[in-house]
Design a protein around this motif. Structure first.
Motif, PDB file in Angstrom:
ATOM      1  N   MET A  57       6.872  -4.023 -10.476  1.00 52.94           N
ATOM      2  CA  MET A  57       7.106  -2.779  -9.726  1.00 52.94           C
ATOM      3  C   MET A  57       7.163  -3.077  -8.227  1.00 52.94           C
ATOM      4  SD  MET A  57       4.921   0.744  -9.911  1.00 52.94           S
ATOM      5  CE  MET A  57       3.441   0.111  -9.142  1.00 52.94           C
ATOM      6  N   ARG A  58       8.161  -2.512  -7.558  1.00 51.48           N
ATOM      7  CA  ARG A  58       8.313  -2.724  -6.113  1.00 51.48           C
ATOM      8  C   ARG A  58       8.042  -1.418  -5.369  1.00 51.48           C
ATOM      9  NH1 ARG A  58      12.014  -6.975  -4.993  1.00 51.48           N
ATOM     10  NH2 ARG A  58      11.703  -6.468  -2.791  1.00 51.48           N
ATOM     11  N   HIS A  59       7.585  -1.567  -4.116  1.00 50.23           N
ATOM     12  CA  HIS A  59       7.400  -0.433  -3.209  1.00 50.23           C
ATOM     13  C   HIS A  59       8.253  -0.702  -1.975  1.00 50.23           C
ATOM     14  CE1 HIS A  59       3.789   0.588  -5.559  1.00 50.23           C
ATOM     15  NE2 HIS A  59       3.415  -0.687  -5.452  1.00 50.23           N
ATOM     16  N   LEU A  60       8.462   0.311  -1.137  1.00 50.32           N
ATOM     17  CA  LEU A  60       9.063   0.084   0.180  1.00 50.32           C
ATOM     18  C   LEU A  60       8.111   0.674   1.220  1.00 50.32           C
ATOM     19  CD1 LEU A  60      11.321  -0.937   2.015  1.00 50.32           C
ATOM     20  CD2 LEU A  60      12.413   1.300   1.790  1.00 50.32           C
ATOM     21  N   ILE A  61       7.337  -0.205   1.837  1.00 49.86           N
ATOM     22  CA  ILE A  61       6.351   0.211   2.833  1.00 49.86           C
ATOM     23  C   ILE A  61       6.780  -0.238   4.224  1.00 49.86           C
ATOM     24  CG2 ILE A  61       3.907   0.038   3.512  1.00 49.86           C
ATOM     25  CD1 ILE A  61       4.415   1.471   0.778  1.00 49.86           C
ATOM     26  N   ASP A  62       7.330  -1.446   4.273  1.00 49.37           N
ATOM     27  CA  ASP A  62       7.751  -2.057   5.532  1.00 49.37           C
ATOM     28  C   ASP A  62       9.213  -2.459   5.346  1.00 49.37           C
ATOM     29  OD1 ASP A  62       6.306  -3.915   7.949  1.00 49.37           O
ATOM     30  OD2 ASP A  62       8.204  -4.679   7.174  1.00 49.37           O
ATOM     31  N   PRO A  63      10.041  -2.379   6.392  1.00 47.96           N
ATOM     32  CA  PRO A  63      11.454  -2.746   6.206  1.00 47.96           C
ATOM     33  C   PRO A  63      11.624  -4.161   5.661  1.00 47.96           C
ATOM     34  CG  PRO A  63      11.048  -2.040   8.475  1.00 47.96           C
ATOM     35  CD  PRO A  63       9.738  -1.968   7.754  1.00 47.96           C
ATOM     36  N   LEU A  64      10.655  -5.047   5.927  1.00 54.73           N
ATOM     37  CA  LEU A  64      10.796  -6.428   5.461  1.00 54.73           C
ATOM     38  C   LEU A  64      10.326  -6.609   4.023  1.00 54.73           C
ATOM     39  CD1 LEU A  64       9.888  -8.479   8.651  1.00 54.73           C
ATOM     40  CD2 LEU A  64      12.034  -7.389   8.002  1.00 54.73           C
ATOM     41  N   ASP A  65       9.921  -5.528   3.364  1.00 53.19           N
ATOM     42  CA  ASP A  65       9.595  -5.636   1.938  1.00 53.19           C
ATOM     43  C   ASP A  65      10.837  -5.975   1.121  1.00 53.19           C
ATOM     44  OD1 ASP A  65       6.969  -5.087   2.374  1.00 53.19           O
ATOM     45  OD2 ASP A  65       7.074  -2.984   1.794  1.00 53.19           O
ATOM     46  N   PHE A  66      12.002  -5.661   1.654  1.00 51.85           N
ATOM     47  CA  PHE A  66      13.257  -6.057   1.006  1.00 51.85           C
ATOM     48  C   PHE A  66      13.839  -7.223   1.786  1.00 51.85           C
ATOM     49  CE2 PHE A  66      14.438  -1.541  -0.761  1.00 51.85           C
ATOM     50  CZ  PHE A  66      13.361  -1.617  -1.627  1.00 51.85           C
ATOM     51  N   THR A  67      14.339  -8.216   1.065  1.00 53.89           N
ATOM     52  CA  THR A  67      15.013  -9.326   1.731  1.00 53.89           C
ATOM     53  C   THR A  67      16.312  -8.805   2.343  1.00 53.89           C
ATOM     54  OG1 THR A  67      16.309  -9.899  -0.211  1.00 53.89           O
ATOM     55  CG2 THR A  67      14.143 -10.956  -0.015  1.00 53.89           C
ATOM     56  N   LEU A  68      16.922  -9.639   3.191  1.00 55.65           N
ATOM     57  CA  LEU A  68      18.202  -9.244   3.777  1.00 55.65           C
ATOM     58  C   LEU A  68      19.246  -9.016   2.672  1.00 55.65           C
ATOM     59  CD1 LEU A  68      19.946  -8.715   6.245  1.00 55.65           C
ATOM     60  CD2 LEU A  68      20.344 -11.188   6.423  1.00 55.65           C
ATOM     61  N   GLY A  69      19.243  -9.903   1.672  1.00 52.86           N
ATOM     62  CA  GLY A  69      20.198  -9.761   0.558  1.00 52.86           C
ATOM     63  C   GLY A  69      19.983  -8.446  -0.182  1.00 52.86           C
ATOM     64  N   GLU A  70      18.724  -8.122  -0.445  1.00 49.24           N
ATOM     65  CA  GLU A  70      18.421  -6.862  -1.140  1.00 49.24           C
ATOM     66  C   GLU A  70      18.863  -5.668  -0.297  1.00 49.24           C
ATOM     67  OE1 GLU A  70      14.507  -8.078  -3.801  1.00 49.24           O
ATOM     68  OE2 GLU A  70      14.211  -7.516  -1.713  1.00 49.24           O
ATOM     69  N   THR A  71      18.585  -5.750   0.997  1.00 50.19           N
ATOM     70  CA  THR A  71      18.960  -4.644   1.887  1.00 50.19           C
ATOM     71  C   THR A  71      20.471  -4.452   1.887  1.00 50.19           C
ATOM     72  OG1 THR A  71      17.047  -5.142   3.275  1.00 50.19           O
ATOM     73  CG2 THR A  71      18.774  -3.817   4.291  1.00 50.19           C
ATOM     74  N   GLU A  72      21.193  -5.544   1.988  1.00 45.36           N
ATOM     75  CA  GLU A  72      22.656  -5.461   2.026  1.00 45.36           C
ATOM     76  C   GLU A  72      23.212  -4.907   0.715  1.00 45.36           C
ATOM     77  OE1 GLU A  72      25.248  -6.726   4.550  1.00 45.36           O
ATOM     78  OE2 GLU A  72      23.546  -5.711   5.460  1.00 45.36           O
ATOM     79  N   ARG A  73      22.644  -5.346  -0.408  1.00 49.80           N
ATOM     80  CA  ARG A  73      23.126  -4.835  -1.708  1.00 49.80           C
ATOM     81  C   ARG A  73      22.812  -3.344  -1.850  1.00 49.80           C
ATOM     82  NH1 ARG A  73      21.410 -10.000  -3.280  1.00 49.80           N
ATOM     83  NH2 ARG A  73      19.410  -9.288  -4.063  1.00 49.80           N
ATOM     84  N   LEU A  74      21.654  -2.937  -1.328  1.00 54.19           N
ATOM     85  CA  LEU A  74      21.295  -1.519  -1.390  1.00 54.19           C
ATOM     86  C   LEU A  74      22.268  -0.679  -0.545  1.00 54.19           C
ATOM     87  CD1 LEU A  74      17.786  -0.124  -1.552  1.00 54.19           C
ATOM     88  CD2 LEU A  74      19.345   0.927   0.038  1.00 54.19           C
ATOM     89  N   LEU A  75      22.652  -1.195   0.623  1.00 52.66           N
ATOM     90  CA  LEU A  75      23.602  -0.462   1.471  1.00 52.66           C
ATOM     91  C   LEU A  75      24.968  -0.393   0.786  1.00 52.66           C
ATOM     92  CD1 LEU A  75      22.703  -1.940   5.004  1.00 52.66           C
ATOM     93  CD2 LEU A  75      21.894   0.193   3.981  1.00 52.66           C
ATOM     94  N   GLU A  76      25.340  -1.487   0.083  1.00 54.27           N
ATOM     95  CA  GLU A  76      26.619  -1.458  -0.660  1.00 54.27           C
ATOM     96  C   GLU A  76      26.569  -0.400  -1.755  1.00 54.27           C
ATOM     97  OE1 GLU A  76      27.068  -5.587  -1.753  1.00 54.27           O
ATOM     98  OE2 GLU A  76      27.330  -6.061   0.382  1.00 54.27           O
TER      99      GLU A  76
ATOM    100  N   LYS B 178      -1.417   8.765   9.579  1.00 58.65           N
ATOM    101  CA  LYS B 178      -2.203   7.547   9.820  1.00 58.65           C
ATOM    102  C   LYS B 178      -1.393   6.316   9.461  1.00 58.65           C
ATOM    103  CE  LYS B 178      -7.043   8.658   9.252  1.00 58.65           C
ATOM    104  NZ  LYS B 178      -8.072   8.778   8.244  1.00 58.65           N
ATOM    105  N   GLU B 179      -1.306   5.368  10.392  1.00 57.45           N
ATOM    106  CA  GLU B 179      -0.635   4.104  10.130  1.00 57.45           C
ATOM    107  C   GLU B 179      -1.322   3.422   8.943  1.00 57.45           C
ATOM    108  OE1 GLU B 179      -1.632   5.107  13.127  1.00 57.45           O
ATOM    109  OE2 GLU B 179       0.156   5.052  14.412  1.00 57.45           O
ATOM    110  N   GLY B 180      -0.525   2.962   7.985  1.00 57.46           N
ATOM    111  CA  GLY B 180      -1.084   2.215   6.858  1.00 57.46           C
ATOM    112  C   GLY B 180      -1.394   3.058   5.639  1.00 57.46           C
ATOM    113  N   ALA B 181      -1.335   4.391   5.743  1.00 59.28           N
ATOM    114  CA  ALA B 181      -1.695   5.225   4.578  1.00 59.28           C
ATOM    115  C   ALA B 181      -0.770   4.954   3.373  1.00 59.28           C
ATOM    116  CB  ALA B 181      -1.692   6.704   4.960  1.00 59.28           C
ATOM    117  N   PRO B 182       0.560   4.856   3.557  1.00 60.74           N
ATOM    118  CA  PRO B 182       1.399   4.566   2.389  1.00 60.74           C
ATOM    119  C   PRO B 182       1.110   3.186   1.771  1.00 60.74           C
ATOM    120  CG  PRO B 182       2.725   5.489   4.167  1.00 60.74           C
ATOM    121  CD  PRO B 182       1.379   5.151   4.751  1.00 60.74           C
ATOM    122  N   LEU B 183       0.704   2.235   2.614  1.00 64.47           N
ATOM    123  CA  LEU B 183       0.341   0.910   2.083  1.00 64.47           C
ATOM    124  C   LEU B 183      -0.892   1.035   1.188  1.00 64.47           C
ATOM    125  CD1 LEU B 183       0.632  -2.191   2.021  1.00 64.47           C
ATOM    126  CD2 LEU B 183      -0.818  -2.262   4.067  1.00 64.47           C
ATOM    127  N   VAL B 184      -1.876   1.790   1.640  1.00 62.86           N
ATOM    128  CA  VAL B 184      -3.073   2.029   0.818  1.00 62.86           C
ATOM    129  C   VAL B 184      -2.647   2.686  -0.497  1.00 62.86           C
ATOM    130  CG1 VAL B 184      -5.225   3.363   0.656  1.00 62.86           C
ATOM    131  CG2 VAL B 184      -4.633   2.190   2.796  1.00 62.86           C
TER     132      VAL B 184
END
Ligand code: CP
Length: 312
Positions: A1-20, A104-110
Protein backbone atom coordinates in the motif's frame (compact mmCIF):
# COMPACT_ATOMS: atom_id res chain seq x y z
CA UNK A 1 0.00 0.00 0.00
CA UNK A 2 1.30 3.45 -0.94
CA UNK A 3 0.51 6.90 0.49
CA UNK A 4 1.26 10.39 -0.85
CA UNK A 5 2.51 12.52 2.02
CA UNK A 6 5.53 14.25 0.49
CA UNK A 7 6.04 15.03 -3.22
CA UNK A 8 9.14 12.81 -3.16
CA UNK A 9 7.10 9.78 -2.09
CA UNK A 10 6.71 9.20 -5.83
CA UNK A 11 9.79 8.77 -7.99
CA UNK A 12 10.21 11.05 -10.99
CA UNK A 13 9.16 8.15 -13.25
CA UNK A 14 6.02 7.55 -11.19
CA UNK A 15 5.19 11.25 -11.20
CA UNK A 16 5.60 11.49 -14.96
CA UNK A 17 3.45 8.40 -15.58
CA UNK A 18 0.77 9.79 -13.27
CA UNK A 19 0.74 13.09 -15.20
CA UNK A 20 0.45 11.11 -18.47
CA UNK A 21 -2.53 9.26 -17.00
CA UNK A 22 -4.13 12.61 -16.05
CA UNK A 23 -3.69 13.75 -19.67
CA UNK A 24 -5.33 10.53 -20.91
CA UNK A 25 -8.26 11.18 -18.55
CA UNK A 26 -8.62 14.71 -19.99
CA UNK A 27 -8.76 13.25 -23.51
CA UNK A 28 -11.13 10.35 -22.81
CA UNK A 29 -12.91 10.83 -19.45
CA UNK A 30 -15.64 8.30 -20.31
CA UNK A 31 -13.07 5.46 -20.23
CA UNK A 32 -12.51 6.09 -16.52
CA UNK A 33 -16.08 6.93 -15.47
CA UNK A 34 -16.80 3.65 -13.63
CA UNK A 35 -13.39 2.49 -12.42
CA UNK A 36 -14.24 3.49 -8.84
CA UNK A 37 -17.80 2.11 -8.74
CA UNK A 38 -18.38 0.88 -5.20
CA UNK A 39 -15.33 2.70 -3.75
CA UNK A 40 -15.43 5.44 -1.10
CA UNK A 41 -13.11 8.43 -0.59
CA UNK A 42 -12.96 10.09 2.85
CA UNK A 43 -12.10 13.80 2.88
CA UNK A 44 -10.81 14.68 6.35
CA UNK A 45 -10.34 18.45 6.35
CA UNK A 46 -9.30 20.02 9.66
CA UNK A 47 -8.53 23.32 7.90
CA UNK A 48 -10.59 25.32 5.36
CA UNK A 49 -10.43 24.46 1.67
CA UNK A 50 -12.43 25.05 -1.48
CA UNK A 51 -10.36 23.68 -4.36
CA UNK A 52 -8.57 20.74 -2.78
CA UNK A 53 -11.55 19.22 -1.00
CA UNK A 54 -14.06 19.81 -3.77
CA UNK A 55 -11.70 18.71 -6.54
CA UNK A 56 -11.00 15.48 -4.63
CA UNK A 57 -14.74 14.95 -4.26
CA UNK A 58 -15.38 15.79 -7.90
CA UNK A 59 -12.55 13.45 -8.93
CA UNK A 60 -13.99 10.50 -6.99
CA UNK A 61 -17.52 11.15 -8.28
CA UNK A 62 -16.26 11.39 -11.88
CA UNK A 63 -14.69 7.96 -11.37
CA UNK A 64 -18.03 6.53 -10.22
CA UNK A 65 -17.14 6.46 -6.51
CA UNK A 66 -18.72 8.00 -3.43
CA UNK A 67 -17.45 10.47 -0.86
CA UNK A 68 -17.83 11.04 2.88
CA UNK A 69 -15.99 13.27 5.32
CA UNK A 70 -15.89 16.53 7.22
CA UNK A 71 -14.93 20.04 6.18
CA UNK A 72 -13.68 21.42 9.50
CA UNK A 73 -12.24 20.14 12.74
CA UNK A 74 -15.27 21.62 14.55
CA UNK A 75 -17.56 19.22 12.69
CA UNK A 76 -15.62 16.16 13.76
CA UNK A 77 -14.71 14.48 17.04
CA UNK A 78 -11.37 16.33 16.87
CA UNK A 79 -13.38 19.03 18.68
CA UNK A 80 -13.77 16.51 21.54
CA UNK A 81 -10.04 15.79 21.57
CA UNK A 82 -9.84 12.69 19.34
CA UNK A 83 -6.36 12.09 17.92
CA UNK A 84 -5.55 11.83 14.22
CA UNK A 85 -4.32 8.28 14.85
CA UNK A 86 -7.68 7.18 16.29
CA UNK A 87 -9.65 9.01 13.60
CA UNK A 88 -7.82 7.30 10.74
CA UNK A 89 -8.25 3.89 12.40
CA UNK A 90 -12.02 4.48 12.30
CA UNK A 91 -11.98 5.87 8.78
CA UNK A 92 -10.05 2.80 7.56
CA UNK A 93 -13.25 0.87 8.22
CA UNK A 94 -15.50 3.40 6.50
CA UNK A 95 -13.63 4.27 3.29
CA UNK A 96 -11.13 2.86 0.79
CA UNK A 97 -8.86 5.93 0.57
CA UNK A 98 -8.52 9.20 2.53
CA UNK A 99 -7.38 12.74 1.75
CA UNK A 100 -6.39 14.73 4.85
CA UNK A 101 -5.74 18.45 5.31
CA UNK A 102 -4.46 19.50 8.71
CA UNK A 103 -3.20 22.71 10.28
CA UNK A 104 -0.37 20.77 11.99
CA UNK A 105 2.71 19.87 9.97
CA UNK A 106 3.13 16.09 9.92
CA UNK A 107 -0.47 15.14 10.81
CA UNK A 108 -1.09 13.26 7.51
CA UNK A 109 2.21 11.40 8.00
CA UNK A 110 1.04 10.28 11.45
CA UNK A 111 -2.29 9.22 9.91
CA UNK A 112 -0.51 7.15 7.26
CA UNK A 113 1.29 5.19 9.99
CA UNK A 114 -1.98 4.08 11.57
CA UNK A 115 -4.08 3.73 8.40
CA UNK A 116 -5.17 0.54 6.70
CA UNK A 117 -6.03 2.54 3.55
CA UNK A 118 -3.96 4.90 1.36
CA UNK A 119 -3.64 8.40 2.87
CA UNK A 120 -3.09 11.52 0.77
CA UNK A 121 -1.69 14.72 2.27
CA UNK A 122 -4.05 17.47 1.12
CA UNK A 123 -1.90 20.17 2.79
CA UNK A 124 -0.28 20.15 6.24
CA UNK A 125 0.33 23.54 7.88
CA UNK A 126 3.20 25.44 6.26
CA UNK A 127 4.87 22.18 5.22
CA UNK A 128 3.81 20.37 2.01
CA UNK A 129 0.93 20.20 -0.48
CA UNK A 130 1.86 17.37 -2.87
CA UNK A 131 -1.42 17.18 -4.79
CA UNK A 132 -1.21 20.91 -5.55
CA UNK A 133 2.27 20.17 -6.89
CA UNK A 134 0.93 17.43 -9.18
CA UNK A 135 -1.67 19.96 -10.37
CA UNK A 136 1.06 22.54 -10.97
CA UNK A 137 3.30 20.09 -12.83
CA UNK A 138 0.41 19.02 -15.05
CA UNK A 139 -0.38 22.67 -15.82
CA UNK A 140 3.25 23.42 -16.75
CA UNK A 141 3.33 20.31 -18.98
CA UNK A 142 0.10 21.25 -20.71
CA UNK A 143 1.29 24.83 -21.28
CA UNK A 144 4.88 24.16 -22.35
CA UNK A 145 4.89 20.54 -23.50
CA UNK A 146 7.60 19.72 -20.93
CA UNK A 147 8.89 20.76 -17.54
CA UNK A 148 12.63 20.46 -18.26
CA UNK A 149 14.28 23.82 -18.96
CA UNK A 150 11.62 25.98 -17.33
CA UNK A 151 12.51 29.36 -15.79
CA UNK A 152 10.08 29.91 -12.95
CA UNK A 153 9.53 32.94 -10.72
CA UNK A 154 7.93 32.06 -7.39
CA UNK A 155 6.45 35.20 -5.88
CA UNK A 156 4.93 36.17 -2.53
CA UNK A 157 5.06 34.30 0.76
CA UNK A 158 7.85 31.81 0.11
CA UNK A 159 8.42 31.20 3.81
CA UNK A 160 5.08 29.71 4.86
CA UNK A 161 3.79 28.78 1.40
CA UNK A 162 3.48 24.98 1.38
CA UNK A 163 2.59 24.94 -2.32
CA UNK A 164 5.92 26.61 -3.07
CA UNK A 165 7.90 24.24 -0.85
CA UNK A 166 6.40 21.17 -2.51
CA UNK A 167 6.79 22.56 -6.01
CA UNK A 168 10.48 23.38 -5.48
CA UNK A 169 11.10 19.86 -4.15
CA UNK A 170 9.59 18.38 -7.28
CA UNK A 171 11.05 20.79 -9.83
CA UNK A 172 14.67 20.16 -8.79
CA UNK A 173 14.27 16.65 -10.23
CA UNK A 174 13.85 18.07 -13.74
CA UNK A 175 16.71 19.24 -15.96
CA UNK A 176 17.74 22.86 -16.57
CA UNK A 177 15.24 24.49 -14.20
CA UNK A 178 16.02 28.10 -13.16
CA UNK A 179 14.45 29.55 -10.01
CA UNK A 180 13.81 33.22 -9.31
CA UNK A 181 12.55 33.65 -5.74
CA UNK A 182 10.60 36.92 -5.43
CA UNK A 183 9.64 37.72 -1.85
CA UNK A 184 9.77 40.40 0.84
CA UNK A 185 12.87 40.14 3.02
CA UNK A 186 10.69 38.76 5.84
CA UNK A 187 9.17 35.89 3.81
CA UNK A 188 12.06 34.19 1.96
CA UNK A 189 12.36 30.54 0.96
CA UNK A 190 13.33 28.73 4.19
CA UNK A 191 17.08 28.16 4.57
CA UNK A 192 16.64 24.40 4.82
CA UNK A 193 15.00 24.28 1.38
CA UNK A 194 17.82 26.31 -0.17
CA UNK A 195 20.55 24.27 1.56
CA UNK A 196 19.04 20.79 1.39
CA UNK A 197 16.99 20.93 -1.82
CA UNK A 198 17.95 23.70 -4.25
CA UNK A 199 21.73 23.96 -3.77
CA UNK A 200 22.47 20.20 -3.94
CA UNK A 201 20.46 20.06 -7.20
CA UNK A 202 22.91 22.40 -8.91
CA UNK A 203 20.05 24.43 -10.42
CA UNK A 204 20.58 28.16 -10.60
CA UNK A 205 18.56 30.40 -8.30
CA UNK A 206 18.36 34.08 -7.33
CA UNK A 207 16.48 35.80 -4.56
CA UNK A 208 15.04 39.18 -5.59
CA UNK A 209 12.74 41.77 -4.03
CA UNK A 210 10.82 43.01 -7.08
CA UNK A 211 8.83 41.25 -9.74
CA UNK A 212 9.74 43.76 -12.44
CA UNK A 213 13.47 42.95 -12.46
CA UNK A 214 12.93 39.29 -13.46
CA UNK A 215 9.64 39.40 -15.35
CA UNK A 216 11.14 39.38 -18.89
CA UNK A 217 13.06 36.12 -18.16
CA UNK A 218 10.15 34.02 -16.91
CA UNK A 219 8.33 31.13 -18.56
CA UNK A 220 6.15 30.68 -15.48
CA UNK A 221 5.19 33.26 -12.85
CA UNK A 222 3.86 31.41 -9.80
CA UNK A 223 2.04 33.91 -7.59
CA UNK A 224 1.10 33.11 -4.00
CA UNK A 225 -0.99 34.69 -1.30
CA UNK A 226 0.47 36.13 1.90
CA UNK A 227 -1.36 33.84 4.31
CA UNK A 228 -2.99 35.60 7.25
CA UNK A 229 -3.47 32.25 9.05
CA UNK A 230 0.30 31.60 9.28
CA UNK A 231 1.18 34.91 11.00
CA UNK A 232 1.55 35.26 14.74
CA UNK A 233 0.53 38.92 14.71
CA UNK A 234 -1.90 40.90 12.58
CA UNK A 235 0.47 43.89 12.31
CA UNK A 236 3.08 41.90 10.34
CA UNK A 237 0.38 40.46 8.09
CA UNK A 238 -1.05 43.90 7.30
CA UNK A 239 2.43 45.28 6.56
CA UNK A 240 3.33 42.46 4.17
CA UNK A 241 0.05 41.41 2.58
CA UNK A 242 0.23 43.69 -0.45
CA UNK A 243 3.99 43.34 -1.09
CA UNK A 244 3.39 42.10 -4.65
CA UNK A 245 0.40 42.87 -6.83
CA UNK A 246 0.40 41.68 -10.43
CA UNK A 247 -1.25 44.30 -12.65
CA UNK A 248 -1.67 44.35 -16.46
CA UNK A 249 1.23 46.87 -16.63
CA UNK A 250 3.61 44.50 -14.83
CA UNK A 251 2.36 41.53 -16.83
CA UNK A 252 3.22 43.39 -20.02
CA UNK A 253 6.91 43.16 -19.03
CA UNK A 254 6.59 39.38 -19.44
CA UNK A 255 7.02 37.13 -22.46
CA UNK A 256 4.12 36.59 -24.85
CA UNK A 257 3.98 32.91 -23.84
CA UNK A 258 4.43 33.46 -20.09
CA UNK A 259 1.99 31.46 -17.96
CA UNK A 260 0.77 33.08 -14.73
CA UNK A 261 -0.13 30.43 -12.18
CA UNK A 262 -1.53 30.67 -8.64
CA UNK A 263 -2.65 27.82 -6.37
CA UNK A 264 -5.55 30.09 -5.27
CA UNK A 265 -7.31 31.47 -3.32
CA UNK A 266 -6.02 34.91 -4.26
CA UNK A 267 -6.68 38.01 -2.24
CA UNK A 268 -5.04 41.14 -3.74
CA UNK A 269 -1.90 39.71 -5.32
CA UNK A 270 -3.34 39.40 -8.84
CA UNK A 271 -5.52 42.24 -10.08
CA UNK A 272 -8.81 40.93 -11.56
CA UNK A 273 -7.85 42.97 -14.64
CA UNK A 274 -5.23 40.30 -15.37
CA UNK A 275 -7.86 37.52 -15.59
CA UNK A 276 -8.79 38.27 -19.20
CA UNK A 277 -5.18 37.98 -20.39
CA UNK A 278 -4.60 34.60 -22.05
CA UNK A 279 -1.41 34.24 -20.00
CA UNK A 280 -3.52 33.96 -16.81
CA UNK A 281 -3.93 30.20 -16.40
CA UNK A 282 -4.87 29.92 -12.71
CA UNK A 283 -8.48 28.89 -13.24
CA UNK A 284 -7.41 26.30 -15.79
CA UNK A 285 -4.80 25.17 -13.23
CA UNK A 286 -7.56 24.67 -10.62
CA UNK A 287 -9.53 22.56 -13.14
CA UNK A 288 -6.46 20.43 -13.82
CA UNK A 289 -6.54 19.55 -10.13
CA UNK A 290 -9.56 17.34 -10.74
CA UNK A 291 -7.83 15.25 -13.44
CA UNK A 292 -4.62 14.83 -11.50
CA UNK A 293 -6.55 13.74 -8.42
CA UNK A 294 -8.55 11.26 -10.53
CA UNK A 295 -5.24 9.79 -11.71
CA UNK A 296 -3.90 9.72 -8.15
CA UNK A 297 -6.95 7.94 -6.70
CA UNK A 298 -6.79 5.32 -9.48
CA UNK A 299 -3.09 4.68 -8.87
CA UNK A 300 -3.27 4.48 -5.07
CA UNK A 301 -6.24 2.11 -5.26
CA UNK A 302 -4.29 -0.05 -7.71
CA UNK A 303 -6.96 0.34 -10.40
CA UNK A 304 -4.55 1.41 -13.14
CA UNK A 305 -1.44 -0.78 -13.05
CA UNK A 306 1.99 0.23 -14.31
CA UNK A 307 2.09 3.75 -12.86
CA UNK A 308 3.44 3.12 -9.37
CA UNK A 309 6.44 0.83 -9.19
CA UNK A 310 6.21 -2.54 -7.48
CA UNK A 311 7.79 -2.92 -4.07
CA UNK A 312 7.99 0.81 -3.19
N1 CP B 1 -4.93 25.53 -3.66
C1 CP B 1 -5.58 25.17 -2.52
O1 CP B 1 -5.07 24.38 -1.74
O2 CP B 1 -6.80 25.76 -2.38
P1 CP B 1 -7.81 25.43 -1.20
O3 CP B 1 -7.17 25.95 0.08
O4 CP B 1 -9.09 26.13 -1.54
O5 CP B 1 -7.96 23.95 -1.12
Amino acid sequence: MRHLIDPLDFTLGETERLLELAQKIIREPEKYAHLCDGRILATLFYEPSTRTRLSFESAMMRLGGKVLGFASADNSSAAKGESVADTIRMISGYADIAAMRHFKEGAPLVASRYAKIPVINAGDGGHQHPTQTLTDLLTIRLKRGEINGVTIGLCGDLKFGRTVHSLIKSLVRYKGVKFLFISPEELPVPGYILKEVVEPSGHSYREVRTMEEVMPQLDILYMTRVQRERFFNEEDYVRLKDSFILTPEKLNLGKKDLAVMHPLPRVNEISPLVDADERAVYFEQARNGVYVRMALILCLLGLVPGILEEGE
